[in-house]
Write an enzyme that holds these catalytic residues in place. Sequence first.
Site, PDB file in Angstrom:
ATOM      1  CG  ASP A 149      84.331  30.642  59.267  1.00 57.40           C
ATOM      2  OD1 ASP A 149      84.088  30.838  58.264  1.00 57.40           O
ATOM      3  OD2 ASP A 149      84.455  31.342  60.403  1.00 57.40           O
TER       4      ASP A 149
ATOM      5  CE  LYS B 277      83.802  38.894  55.530  1.00 55.73           C
ATOM      6  NZ  LYS B 277      84.365  38.099  56.882  1.00 55.73           N
TER       7      LYS B 277
ATOM      8  CD1 TRP C 102      87.205  36.643  61.104  1.00 48.77           C
ATOM      9  CD2 TRP C 102      85.263  36.559  62.233  1.00 48.77           C
ATOM     10  NE1 TRP C 102      86.661  37.710  60.835  1.00 48.77           N
ATOM     11  CE2 TRP C 102      85.178  37.727  61.309  1.00 48.77           C
ATOM     12  CE3 TRP C 102      84.116  36.505  63.040  1.00 48.77           C
ATOM     13  CZ2 TRP C 102      84.388  38.653  61.643  1.00 48.77           C
ATOM     14  CZ3 TRP C 102      82.934  37.256  63.326  1.00 48.77           C
ATOM     15  CH2 TRP C 102      83.177  38.426  62.353  1.00 48.77           C
TER      16      TRP C 102
HETATM   17  C1  LIG Z   1      83.652  37.824  58.035  1.00 43.25           C
HETATM   18  C2  LIG Z   1      83.843  36.479  58.662  1.00 43.25           C
HETATM   19  C3  LIG Z   1      82.723  35.879  59.555  1.00 43.25           C
HETATM   20  C4  LIG Z   1      81.565  36.577  59.932  1.00 43.25           C
HETATM   21  O1  LIG Z   1      80.748  36.610  59.073  1.00 43.25           O
HETATM   22  P1  LIG Z   1      79.274  36.946  58.791  1.00 43.25           P
HETATM   23  O2  LIG Z   1      78.507  36.644  57.808  1.00 43.25           O
HETATM   24  O3  LIG Z   1      79.306  38.799  59.269  1.00 43.25           O
HETATM   25  O4  LIG Z   1      78.695  36.386  60.026  1.00 43.25           O
HETATM   26  C5  LIG Z   1      83.253  34.820  60.104  1.00 43.25           C
HETATM   27  N1  LIG Z   1      84.346  34.139  59.706  1.00 43.25           N
HETATM   28  C6  LIG Z   1      85.122  34.560  58.994  1.00 43.25           C
HETATM   29  C7  LIG Z   1      86.396  33.757  58.812  1.00 43.25           C
HETATM   30  C8  LIG Z   1      85.212  35.769  58.511  1.00 43.25           C
HETATM   31  O5  LIG Z   1      86.033  36.524  57.543  1.00 43.25           O
END
Ligand SMILES: *Cc1c(COP(=O)(O)O)cnc(C)c1O
Length: 359
Positions: A171, A195, A104
């Site tokens: 992030d 998530k 990511w």
């Molecule tokens: C799942 C994830 C993403 C992507 O998220 P989306 O909502 O599908 O854009 C980005 N960064 C991390 C750390 C993730 O676990």
Amino acid sequence: MAGETVYSFASGQTPLPTEIIEAVEADILNRHRGGLSLLELPFTCDEAREILRDTELGIRELLGVPDTHEVLFLQGGAYAQFGILAMNLGGPGRLGAYVETGHWSRRAAHEAKSWIEVHRAAQGDGTRLPPSNEWHLPASVAYCHFTSNESADGLQYHAQPELAGVPLVVDMTADFLTRPLDVGRFALIYASSQKNLGIAGLTVIVIAKSLVERCAERVPAPFHYGLQVRERSKVNTPPLFAIAVAGHVCKWLAARGGLGAAAERSTMKAQQLYGLIEEGGFYNSPIDPASRSQISVRFHLPTQALEAEFLAQAQANGLLHLKGHPDVGGLRASLYNLVALKAVEVLADFMREFRRLKG
Ligand SMILES: *Cc1c(COP(=O)(O)O)cnc(C)c1O
């Protein structure tokens, strides 16, 4: 959960506790009050305003967001933020530092390149996360970006980075609201909602007011942090349904002791699986113990044939979505905030039994 008991360990969408699904059902059917269903509310009405306020308050109280920071509800997911944040914080001559530790964070750096000059502050080797005292930051950077939990690779920062004088951007999609946080240390925290905060469609941004003031002018209005702050996330239609679900998640977490208790539950869940991995011989992890994620538990079996058999038998036993990320293979159990301890205990029992038969 509907029908026969199954347990999902999917990385892309968390399972939800029955209490939350029932609360959402009541919102949809509007059993509480006359008037419109949650699905019918225009974002301009009083009920919608109340939903946005409740969810913002829920997040603020759980995280202890100080008055120096704003909370925004945007769309497009974390992946969209990779570019959007660089659009807002970039500009001619500006430099963004990126800590590249896995799937990511590499994407975040790649997307940012269109809007800001990217400097690689550190690079992980896929098994160990470089601590912040190993990050190399040039004298003047607009921000430093890192990924707190690399969900594809199974890595997680357990200590919050110490950086003086550099706006820290993170992030936090995969481990948002899973442990207490000193929000004041971060200039920008972002997380998409599917998530740890409910369902897809919402991206939460916690941003320092001082950073908002530095945003670029030429950013599409719905993505412009400054405009969205001014309009209280209503530059255009916000994803009200996902925001309402997130509000229920916040209430659920608060009623269960807040983030301190969430962190304890996370440790307990992860320990169920790492305990088996540490016994060695059958289940194994390539990741340095200090960098192992409590949220994205990655493990391997002695052969790929055994891994395929494990997946098939797990599924037959109602243990779903355990395949590892294609980048790294193997198996992965995503133990997001709302995954029940019971689910992990059932998985651990299955793993012990599978090892007894095949090991
Ligand atoms: C799942 C994830 C993403 C992507 O998220 P989306 O909502 O599908 O854009 C980005 N960064 C991390 C750390 C993730 O676990």
